[in-house]
Design a protein around this motif. Structure first.
Motif, PDB file in Angstrom:
ATOM      1  N   ARG A  79       3.430  11.643   4.091  1.00  8.21           N
ATOM      2  CA  ARG A  79       4.540  12.068   3.209  1.00  8.21           C
ATOM      3  C   ARG A  79       5.854  11.623   3.351  1.00  8.21           C
ATOM      4  NH1 ARG A  79       5.768  18.497   4.528  1.00  8.21           N
ATOM      5  NH2 ARG A  79       6.465  17.990   6.565  1.00  8.21           N
ATOM      6  N   TYR A  80       6.240  11.553   4.489  1.00 11.59           N
ATOM      7  CA  TYR A  80       7.929  11.068   4.688  1.00 11.59           C
ATOM      8  C   TYR A  80       8.096   9.797   4.362  1.00 11.59           C
ATOM      9  CZ  TYR A  80       7.626  15.345   8.083  1.00 11.59           C
ATOM     10  OH  TYR A  80       7.452  16.368   8.289  1.00 11.59           O
ATOM     11  N   ILE A  81       7.116   8.969   4.549  1.00 15.88           N
ATOM     12  CA  ILE A  81       7.085   7.530   3.719  1.00 15.88           C
ATOM     13  C   ILE A  81       7.127   7.686   2.171  1.00 15.88           C
ATOM     14  CG2 ILE A  81       6.049   5.558   3.676  1.00 15.88           C
ATOM     15  CD1 ILE A  81       5.317   5.624   6.619  1.00 15.88           C
ATOM     16  N   ILE A  82       6.275   8.463   1.783  1.00 21.18           N
ATOM     17  CA  ILE A  82       6.103   8.479   0.264  1.00 21.18           C
ATOM     18  C   ILE A  82       7.134   8.996  -0.229  1.00 21.18           C
ATOM     19  CG2 ILE A  82       4.652   9.560  -1.385  1.00 21.18           C
ATOM     20  CD1 ILE A  82       2.951   7.585   0.233  1.00 21.18           C
ATOM     21  N   GLU A  83       7.760  10.207   0.467  1.00 20.62           N
ATOM     22  CA  GLU A  83       8.974  10.694  -0.257  1.00 20.62           C
ATOM     23  C   GLU A  83       9.985   9.875  -0.379  1.00 20.62           C
ATOM     24  OE1 GLU A  83       9.577  14.314   2.400  1.00 20.62           O
ATOM     25  OE2 GLU A  83       7.909  15.504   1.439  1.00 20.62           O
ATOM     26  N   ASP A  84      10.298   9.076   0.739  1.00 23.98           N
ATOM     27  CA  ASP A  84      11.360   7.957   0.767  1.00 23.98           C
ATOM     28  C   ASP A  84      11.125   7.164  -0.386  1.00 23.98           C
ATOM     29  OD1 ASP A  84      12.564   9.464   2.694  1.00 23.98           O
ATOM     30  OD2 ASP A  84      12.350   7.787   4.109  1.00 23.98           O
ATOM     31  N   ILE A  85       9.964   6.433  -0.430  1.00 18.53           N
ATOM     32  CA  ILE A  85       9.654   5.668  -1.378  1.00 18.53           C
ATOM     33  C   ILE A  85       9.898   6.173  -3.003  1.00 18.53           C
ATOM     34  CG2 ILE A  85       7.848   3.914  -2.442  1.00 18.53           C
ATOM     35  CD1 ILE A  85       6.996   3.475   0.425  1.00 18.53           C
ATOM     36  N   THR A  86       9.264   7.433  -3.299  1.00 19.64           N
ATOM     37  CA  THR A  86       9.372   8.021  -4.299  1.00 19.64           C
ATOM     38  C   THR A  86      10.969   8.104  -4.830  1.00 19.64           C
ATOM     39  OG1 THR A  86       7.277   9.041  -4.052  1.00 19.64           O
ATOM     40  CG2 THR A  86       8.694  10.194  -5.785  1.00 19.64           C
ATOM     41  N   GLU A  87      11.732   8.484  -3.889  1.00 21.53           N
ATOM     42  CA  GLU A  87      13.039   8.689  -4.247  1.00 21.53           C
ATOM     43  C   GLU A  87      13.627   7.256  -4.625  1.00 21.53           C
ATOM     44  OE1 GLU A  87      17.230   9.110  -1.801  1.00 21.53           O
ATOM     45  OE2 GLU A  87      15.562  10.187  -1.068  1.00 21.53           O
ATOM     46  N   GLY A 126       0.700  -1.154   0.076  1.00 23.69           N
ATOM     47  CA  GLY A 126      -0.050   0.027   0.132  1.00 23.69           C
ATOM     48  C   GLY A 126       0.863   1.177   0.052  1.00 23.69           C
ATOM     49  N   ALA A 127       1.953   1.297   0.626  1.00 22.46           N
ATOM     50  CA  ALA A 127       2.879   2.387   0.783  1.00 22.46           C
ATOM     51  C   ALA A 127       3.421   2.653  -0.640  1.00 22.46           C
ATOM     52  CB  ALA A 127       3.860   2.472   1.900  1.00 22.46           C
ATOM     53  N   ILE A 128       3.884   1.723  -1.561  1.00 20.77           N
ATOM     54  CA  ILE A 128       4.332   1.919  -2.844  1.00 20.77           C
ATOM     55  C   ILE A 128       3.218   2.451  -3.680  1.00 20.77           C
ATOM     56  CG2 ILE A 128       5.331   0.573  -4.804  1.00 20.77           C
ATOM     57  CD1 ILE A 128       7.131  -0.908  -2.748  1.00 20.77           C
ATOM     58  N   ILE A 129       2.038   1.662  -3.552  1.00 17.46           N
ATOM     59  CA  ILE A 129       0.840   2.165  -4.470  1.00 17.46           C
ATOM     60  C   ILE A 129       0.657   3.408  -4.174  1.00 17.46           C
ATOM     61  CG2 ILE A 129      -1.519   1.743  -4.749  1.00 17.46           C
ATOM     62  CD1 ILE A 129      -0.819  -1.130  -4.237  1.00 17.46           C
ATOM     63  N   ALA A 130       0.730   4.170  -2.950  1.00 18.96           N
ATOM     64  CA  ALA A 130       0.243   5.481  -2.377  1.00 18.96           C
ATOM     65  C   ALA A 130       1.534   6.166  -3.118  1.00 18.96           C
ATOM     66  CB  ALA A 130       0.311   5.634  -1.037  1.00 18.96           C
ATOM     67  N   ALA A 131       2.742   5.925  -3.140  1.00 19.71           N
ATOM     68  CA  ALA A 131       3.776   6.877  -3.625  1.00 19.71           C
ATOM     69  C   ALA A 131       3.601   6.994  -5.153  1.00 19.71           C
ATOM     70  CB  ALA A 131       5.148   6.085  -3.154  1.00 19.71           C
ATOM     71  N   GLN A 132       3.056   5.781  -5.673  1.00 21.32           N
ATOM     72  CA  GLN A 132       2.774   5.712  -7.446  1.00 21.32           C
ATOM     73  C   GLN A 132       1.721   6.661  -7.610  1.00 21.32           C
ATOM     74  OE1 GLN A 132       2.381   1.452  -7.776  1.00 21.32           O
ATOM     75  NE2 GLN A 132       4.478   1.496  -8.716  1.00 21.32           N
ATOM     76  N   ASN A 133       0.835   6.741  -6.581  1.00 23.13           N
ATOM     77  CA  ASN A 133      -0.510   7.726  -6.875  1.00 23.13           C
ATOM     78  C   ASN A 133      -0.380   8.820  -6.400  1.00 23.13           C
ATOM     79  OD1 ASN A 133      -1.371   5.492  -8.684  1.00 23.13           O
ATOM     80  ND2 ASN A 133      -2.116   4.287  -6.877  1.00 23.13           N
ATOM     81  N   SER A 134       0.614   9.265  -5.621  1.00 21.58           N
ATOM     82  CA  SER A 134       0.368  10.574  -4.867  1.00 21.58           C
ATOM     83  C   SER A 134       0.341  11.791  -5.588  1.00 21.58           C
ATOM     84  CB  SER A 134       1.793  10.601  -3.826  1.00 21.58           C
ATOM     85  OG  SER A 134       2.913  11.019  -4.700  1.00 21.58           O
ATOM     86  N   GLY A 140       2.147  14.271  -5.604  1.00 27.20           N
ATOM     87  CA  GLY A 140       2.820  15.476  -5.067  1.00 27.20           C
ATOM     88  C   GLY A 140       1.944  15.796  -3.942  1.00 27.20           C
ATOM     89  N   THR A 141       0.679  15.001  -3.425  1.00 28.72           N
ATOM     90  CA  THR A 141      -0.126  15.290  -2.389  1.00 28.72           C
ATOM     91  C   THR A 141      -0.314  14.263  -1.471  1.00 28.72           C
ATOM     92  OG1 THR A 141      -2.134  14.558  -3.594  1.00 28.72           O
ATOM     93  CG2 THR A 141      -1.581  16.920  -3.730  1.00 28.72           C
ATOM     94  N   THR A 142       0.259  14.431  -0.182  1.00 26.02           N
ATOM     95  CA  THR A 142       0.389  13.334   0.631  1.00 26.02           C
ATOM     96  C   THR A 142      -0.204  13.862   2.011  1.00 26.02           C
ATOM     97  OG1 THR A 142       2.283  13.864   1.580  1.00 26.02           O
ATOM     98  CG2 THR A 142       2.126  12.214  -0.290  1.00 26.02           C
ATOM     99  N   ASP A 143      -0.532  12.974   2.999  1.00 27.78           N
ATOM    100  CA  ASP A 143      -1.161  13.434   4.276  1.00 27.78           C
ATOM    101  C   ASP A 143       0.037  13.744   5.237  1.00 27.78           C
ATOM    102  OD1 ASP A 143      -3.886  12.625   3.966  1.00 27.78           O
ATOM    103  OD2 ASP A 143      -3.210  10.396   4.558  1.00 27.78           O
ATOM    104  N   LYS A 144      -0.268  14.471   6.266  1.00 30.44           N
ATOM    105  CA  LYS A 144       0.790  15.164   7.056  1.00 30.44           C
ATOM    106  C   LYS A 144       2.059  14.390   7.444  1.00 30.44           C
ATOM    107  CE  LYS A 144       1.226  17.692  11.236  1.00 30.44           C
ATOM    108  NZ  LYS A 144       0.567  18.343  12.541  1.00 30.44           N
ATOM    109  N   PHE A 145       2.008  13.209   8.081  1.00 30.67           N
ATOM    110  CA  PHE A 145       3.141  12.256   8.414  1.00 30.67           C
ATOM    111  C   PHE A 145       3.372  11.221   7.169  1.00 30.67           C
ATOM    112  CE2 PHE A 145       1.334  14.041  12.587  1.00 30.67           C
ATOM    113  CZ  PHE A 145       2.730  14.662  12.718  1.00 30.67           C
TER     114      PHE A 145
END
Length: 190
Positions: A125-133, A108-116, A118-123
């Motif tokens: 987003r840190y997970i999403i940013e790391d995965i996107t990198e 789910g975290a990877i799917i969220a990064a793939q679909n974000s 640039g918009t993410t929830d407050k906290f």
């Protein structure tokens, strides 16, 4: 990989084979082992960093019992100083010299990064940013998971490459992907 660490990897691989062909966890969770580890402490043979996903249960996946795996769980199996500190504790104080960075399919975290977009929830987003990198613009589930695992492996290797508690060749970091449907662990080559 030294011979002791190779034996640990083989133990993990055998444990996964048992898990895939079984309907129950065969790891020892007996009262005797609980009492023994309460008195004598833990002596895990491996460190597993994996996702918090409730479908990913490292002790079951590797047919391990109490005290056999040192498990670190965080959504998307991302790493920051807290997880690196936990890893350091496990190899420095518990002598666990094999680290498995275990991703999984349909994360789910990877799917969220793939679909974000640039918009993410407050906290989150840190997970999403790391995965996107780690995954960039990759849209394939499996390829993104492998990229995220390899990214984590590289972070660990870079963080501990000159650690004073590690002798040359003593610590091995291995990437793997768990298939949540089949139960099979795929070991990722460098």
């Amino acid at each position: 990989m030294n011979s002791d660490n190779k034996k640990v990897l083989e133990r993990l691989q055998r444990g996964n084979e048992i898990y895939v062909s079984s309907d129950q966890n065969v790891g020892d969770v007996s009262l005797q082992l609980r009492s023994k580890t309460a008195k004598e402490g833990q002596h895990p043979y491996a460190i597993v960093i994996t996702c918090s996903d409730s479908r990913v249960i490292p002790d079951a996946i590797f047919s391990a019992g109490i005290g056999e795996l040192f498990v670190i769980r965080v959504a998307g199996n991302v790493l920051d100083n807290h997880q690196l500190g936990s890893i350091e504790y496990a190899f420095s104080h518990l002598d666990a010299n094999v680290i498995v960075m275990l991703g999984h399919t349909k994360c789910g975290a990877i799917i969220a990064a793939q679909n974000s977009h640039g918009t993410t929830d407050k906290f989150i987003r840190y997970i999403i940013e790391d995965i996107t990198e780690a995954i960039g613009e990759e849209t394939d589930d499996h390829k993104a998971t492998v990229l995220n695992v390899k990214h984590g492996v590289n972070i660990i290797r870079n963080a501990f490459h000159d650690h004073p508690d590690i002798e040359d060749g003593e610590l091995d970091v291995i990437g793997a992907v768990y298939d949540i449907e089949t139960g099979v662990v795929e070991w990722i080559e460098d």
